[in-house]
Structure formats: C-alpha cells, structure tokens
Design an enzyme around this catalytic site. Sequence first.
Site, PDB file in Angstrom:
ATOM      1  N   GLU A 123      10.198  16.210  14.127  1.00  0.00           N
ATOM      2  CA  GLU A 123      10.531  16.156  12.710  1.00  0.00           C
ATOM      3  C   GLU A 123       9.591  17.111  11.969  1.00  0.00           C
ATOM      4  O   GLU A 123       8.373  16.949  12.022  1.00  0.00           O
ATOM      5  CB  GLU A 123      10.308  14.722  12.219  1.00  0.00           C
TER       6      GLU A 123
ATOM      7  N   GLU B 203      10.553   1.715   9.648  1.00  0.00           N
ATOM      8  CA  GLU B 203      11.515   2.770   9.276  1.00  0.00           C
ATOM      9  C   GLU B 203      10.777   4.080   9.504  1.00  0.00           C
ATOM     10  O   GLU B 203       9.907   4.452   8.719  1.00  0.00           O
ATOM     11  CB  GLU B 203      11.898   2.654   7.797  1.00  0.00           C
TER      12      GLU B 203
ATOM     13  N   CYS C 269      13.700  11.658   5.278  1.00  0.00           N
ATOM     14  CA  CYS C 269      13.758  11.174   6.667  1.00  0.00           C
ATOM     15  C   CYS C 269      15.120  11.438   7.297  1.00  0.00           C
ATOM     16  O   CYS C 269      15.228  11.650   8.499  1.00  0.00           O
ATOM     17  CB  CYS C 269      13.434   9.692   6.711  1.00  0.00           C
TER      18      CYS C 269
ATOM     19  N   LYS D 144       0.861  -1.183   0.000  1.00  0.00           N
ATOM     20  CA  LYS D 144       0.000   0.000   0.000  1.00  0.00           C
ATOM     21  C   LYS D 144       0.900   1.235   0.000  1.00  0.00           C
ATOM     22  O   LYS D 144       1.499   1.580   1.004  1.00  0.00           O
ATOM     23  CB  LYS D 144      -0.880   0.054   1.250  1.00  0.00           C
TER      24      LYS D 144
HETATM   25  P1  NAD Z   1       2.609   8.481   7.391  1.00  0.00           P
HETATM   26  O1  NAD Z   1       2.983   7.757   8.633  1.00  0.00           O
HETATM   27  O2  NAD Z   1       1.526   9.480   7.451  1.00  0.00           O
HETATM   28  O3  NAD Z   1       2.170   7.455   6.256  1.00  0.00           O
HETATM   29  C1  NAD Z   1       3.022   6.415   5.820  1.00  0.00           C
HETATM   30  C2  NAD Z   1       2.166   5.302   5.246  1.00  0.00           C
HETATM   31  O4  NAD Z   1       1.427   4.709   6.292  1.00  0.00           O
HETATM   32  C3  NAD Z   1       1.139   5.783   4.220  1.00  0.00           C
HETATM   33  O5  NAD Z   1       1.007   4.810   3.210  1.00  0.00           O
HETATM   34  C4  NAD Z   1      -0.131   5.861   5.059  1.00  0.00           C
HETATM   35  O6  NAD Z   1      -1.312   5.765   4.313  1.00  0.00           O
HETATM   36  C5  NAD Z   1       0.055   4.681   5.978  1.00  0.00           C
HETATM   37  N1  NAD Z   1      -0.689   4.738   7.233  1.00  0.00           N
HETATM   38  C6  NAD Z   1      -1.149   5.812   7.906  1.00  0.00           C
HETATM   39  N2  NAD Z   1      -1.797   5.427   9.016  1.00  0.00           N
HETATM   40  C7  NAD Z   1      -1.744   4.073   9.059  1.00  0.00           C
HETATM   41  C8  NAD Z   1      -2.225   3.094   9.966  1.00  0.00           C
HETATM   42  N3  NAD Z   1      -2.921   3.395  11.069  1.00  0.00           N
HETATM   43  N4  NAD Z   1      -1.964   1.795   9.707  1.00  0.00           N
HETATM   44  C9  NAD Z   1      -1.263   1.437   8.614  1.00  0.00           C
HETATM   45  N5  NAD Z   1      -0.804   2.324   7.705  1.00  0.00           N
HETATM   46  C10 NAD Z   1      -1.027   3.631   7.928  1.00  0.00           C
HETATM   47  O7  NAD Z   1       3.952   9.098   6.823  1.00  0.00           O
HETATM   48  P2  NAD Z   1       4.112  10.040   5.554  1.00  0.00           P
HETATM   49  O8  NAD Z   1       3.644  11.388   5.972  1.00  0.00           O
HETATM   50  O9  NAD Z   1       3.539   9.401   4.356  1.00  0.00           O
HETATM   51  O10 NAD Z   1       5.696  10.032   5.358  1.00  0.00           O
HETATM   52  C11 NAD Z   1       6.541  10.824   6.064  1.00  0.00           C
HETATM   53  C12 NAD Z   1       7.203  10.051   7.181  1.00  0.00           C
HETATM   54  O11 NAD Z   1       7.915   8.934   6.669  1.00  0.00           O
HETATM   55  C13 NAD Z   1       8.243  10.876   7.896  1.00  0.00           C
HETATM   56  O12 NAD Z   1       8.109  10.724   9.289  1.00  0.00           O
HETATM   57  C14 NAD Z   1       9.554  10.290   7.418  1.00  0.00           C
HETATM   58  O13 NAD Z   1      10.634  10.489   8.277  1.00  0.00           O
HETATM   59  C15 NAD Z   1       9.213   8.870   7.260  1.00  0.00           C
HETATM   60  N6  NAD Z   1      10.179   8.204   6.377  1.00  0.00           N
HETATM   61  C16 NAD Z   1      11.137   7.397   6.942  1.00  0.00           C
HETATM   62  C17 NAD Z   1      12.106   6.796   6.138  1.00  0.00           C
HETATM   63  C18 NAD Z   1      13.185   5.918   6.730  1.00  0.00           C
HETATM   64  O14 NAD Z   1      13.901   5.291   5.974  1.00  0.00           O
HETATM   65  N7  NAD Z   1      13.338   5.852   8.029  1.00  0.00           N
HETATM   66  C19 NAD Z   1      12.072   7.015   4.759  1.00  0.00           C
HETATM   67  C20 NAD Z   1      11.091   7.836   4.219  1.00  0.00           C
HETATM   68  C21 NAD Z   1      10.149   8.425   5.048  1.00  0.00           C
END
Ligand code: NAD
Length: 501
Positions: A395, A253, A292, A178
Amino acid sequence: MTRHVETIHIDGVWRAAAAGTRREVLDPADGTTLAVVSEGGAEDADAAIAAARRAFDQGPWPHTPVAERAALLRRVAELLQRDREEIALTESRDTGKTLEEGRVDVDDVTNAFRYFADLVVNEGGGRVVDAGSDQVHSVVVHEPVGVCALITPWNYPLLQASWKIAPALAAGNTFVIKPSEITPLSTAHLIRLLAEAGLPAGVANIVTGPGDPVGARFAEHPQVDLVSFTGGLASGTRVMQAAAPSVKKVALELGGKNPNVVFADACATDEDFDTAVDQALNAAFIHSGQVCSAGSRLIVEQSVRERFVAELARRAQKIRLGRGTEKGVECGPLVSAEQLAKVEGYVASALREGAVLRCGGSRPEPAEERPATGYFYEPTVLDRCNRGMKVVREETFGPILTVETFRTEEEAVALANDTEYGLAGAVWTKDAGRARRVAGRLRHGTVWINDYHPYLPQAEWGGFGKSGIGRELGPSGLAEYREAKHIYQNLAPRPVRWFAG
Ligand code: NAD
C-alpha cells in the site's frame, strides 16, 4: 501566536497531559504550525481508561433506555451540521484534503450518527428462541461490551472516529479514543459536541499522543474490553498482539491494495470510455490517494490499455494541486513530510524495477496556492507494472496508480485477488453476467460494479485477508460493540434427577 487546542478530555474535564508535554500540529500545505495540543502518555491513558471503567460500571449510560441514547446521537448529528463549516475547515487544514471533501466528511459523519440511532431504535428488544417447551422462556439479548478503546488514523480522522463512536454509544458502551497524533483536531471537536449533547461525564474520553505509549496502553490494558483499530497493517498486528493476553475483543480496519478491473467493453462508446477513465482517476487520486480503498491498481484489458492509459495520464496531469482550502484546488498535499518521502521511495523503486512513468513522478513546481514547503506530489501513473514490483504489492497511500493488463476474465480475477489485502475493488463491464461472476469471485470486502468509492452507512465496510478483522457500519458494525446473552428461564422448575443420591 499559535492556537492552543485542548485535546485531552478525561471524566468530563479538559486537562493538560500529566507530564505537561505538548505537540505542534502542522499544516501540510506549508509545514507551518496549525495548533499546539497536549501530548499524552501512559499515565493519561490509564486515567482515561479508569474514568471509562467507572462510567461503565457505575454510570447510567449502559442502562439508559435505547430511545434516549438514540436521541442523544441525533442531537450530535444536529450539532455536527451546525458546526459543519468549522469542522470541514479544521479537517481540511489538518489533513490537507480539500474543503469540499471536508464538508462531505461532516455529512457522512452526520449520517453515521443518524443511522446508528435509527438502527438501535428499530431493531426492538431481544430475540425469543424456541426452547421446545412451553415451560421455558428463552431469549437472546444484546448488551454493551464495556470499555472500548478506539484508535484512528490521519486520513479520515473524523469519519473513522464516528464509525466507532456512534455504534459504541448506541450500544451503551463507554470509550477512550486516541486519534492520530498528527490530526487530532476534529476528533477533539466531536468530543466537545458529545458533552454539549448531554453525554454523562466519563462516557467519552480522549487522549492525544503517540501510538506507543498511548495506543499501545489502550490495547494491552486489562480494564479495556474491546479495541477497535483503524490504521496500517504493522500497527494493527501490534495491537492484536498487545490485546491477546487479556483476550479482549479486537476489530481491525487495515490497509488495502485495491484493484480497479476494466474490461474493454466498458469503453465501447466515447461516453463509456470517458466515464471509466474519469472514475479510474477518482478511484486513484482523490485525497491524493491517501484512502484505504483507493483504486491504486488499474487492471485493464490489453486491447484498450494504450488508449486508456494515455487519456488517464493526460487528465492526471491536469489535476490542480494546492492548499485544500483554496478555491479551484482539486487535490491537496500529502499529510506529512514522512508520507511524501515514502511515496517518493515507492516511485523510485518502481522505476528501478522496470515500470514506465506516464505522468507525474515528482514534486510539482511551487505556486501561490502550492508553497514550496508543502508536501505536494504529482499524480503519478506507472505503466507496465507487474506483481513482482514492490509498488504493486504494498500500500503506497499516495497519488500513485500502477497499470497491469489481462487478456481473459480468468486472468483478471487472478490478478485482482493476488494481494495479501482484500478491502475493496471494482469491475467495469457492460456484460451483466460477467459483472456478477467477477464480483462474486473477488476476495474483497466491498466490490463496486461500474462505479468506485461510494459506501453506505447501512452496508458493512471491512476487509478480507490482511485488510482486517470484523466490520464497521451496517448491523455488523453495531454487533462489534455488543455481547450476546442468552437468558433461559424455566417457568416450572423441577428436579432433574441426574444423580440418584
Ligand atoms: P498507523 O497504523 O501508523 O496509525 C494508526 C493509529 O494507530 C494512529 O493513531 C497511531 O498513533 C496508532 N498506533 C501506531 N502504533 C500503535 C501501536 N503500537 N499500538 C496502538 N496504536 C498505535 O496508520 P496511519 O498511517 O495513521 O493511517 C494510514 C493507514 O490506515 C493505512 O494503512 C490505511 O489503509 C489505513 N486505513 C484503513 C481504513 C479502513 O477502513 N480499512 C480506513 C482509513 C485508513
């Protein structure tokens, strides 16, 4: 007319969402509709999981010889390069990043597929264990975990997907993925390439839709054996909670609040100074800070602070903002109106808490390459920050660089480690001993010395602390998708006579 793109693929068939729901995917450079996609729900998630389950339990993929699995990954790598321009353009328009960054992403994704293909082929069979007897043959083999649920964010949609898909397939798993609901297009393209490369139906399934219910269903579903999640801390925590009752494997992650520590000796000559400033800009502002591992906390030695920050602010103001596909543009918009509002909120709170604005701090004037309806925000440098401030603790995921200072090495290390996260960080110094000492003491999953941002597919990526659990890339990135099995074979069985009767 707006383009409709198929984004739900289950058991080898592209289909509409069970409820017939659709979503508009927006172009962050002007807020217009880029494409219309299917918006799945719990029913679609269940269907995808059932297909992946069947493909794992009955299908040939888990038992396909490693060399054949690797050959398929290599074919995917070739197809990615064939479609490089198209995918880069999709990624640029969907996320707002520059076209050049989109191209770099496609190359990195290609390398990830090639790396995991090589890794599984070169590692050989199981590990023979000395059982202390020539009457016993004891070996540890690695088998696929089963059905993997992969959940990815919007900042590097294709890259994050590939860091999960390539090792999951190399290890013989089936999966459901997803992508972020706001950037689903490149992942759907990759699923098309997997089918074109000859992956059997049901092995790779994609359901686009919101985190809840689609991602949440993936995380809680008893037929899923592993959930690998990349995203924010709040969602990651929910995923872990949802996964707990079924005791599935969980890899997370999450975010980062990454220190870029600059010692005065790294600025000794004009050339050194230029390099350190240039890399601090790159650390903080590439992809408008929506990375990130962004070096969003500059921790600079007091004696060079003023010169360093003045030059940083001068150069940050010159960064050319605009539509990522436009020639000469260096930074695109933020991904969404919501993200823009979040960034504005962080800057406002920092100023209330006493930070000093050195540049940026608002939306830029509209221009031809920068429509007023786009989600642009100026690269922003906030001086005189401290750990008490929300902008330093959390962040921001935007083009905001905070500045803190130190006088001693001890103080620099303490500041750099004073975060609940632990994803990445850098140290800049000419003193090799100090570089190694500080790198050794930083509680972060990746530490750069006199550099920022490079990563290698053969080296592990992941976080300490609340930056996550587990590792992607490198041998550990493959191990996440495997179960170890010990096979102990007695070559000369005899009664043990533990019981006398
Ligand atoms: P997010 O947590 O809002 O969403 C990430 C994914 O999770 C999306 O597909 C979203 O639809 C899904 N999601 C949301 N709620 C959920 C739930 N309750 N259960 C299951 N899935 C759910 O994050 P974002 O805003 O899309 O991305 C930004 C974040 O990602 C930042 O915090 C960034 O640091 C992190 N990130 C980390 C890395 C890494 O390698 N550590 C890499 C890229 C991004």
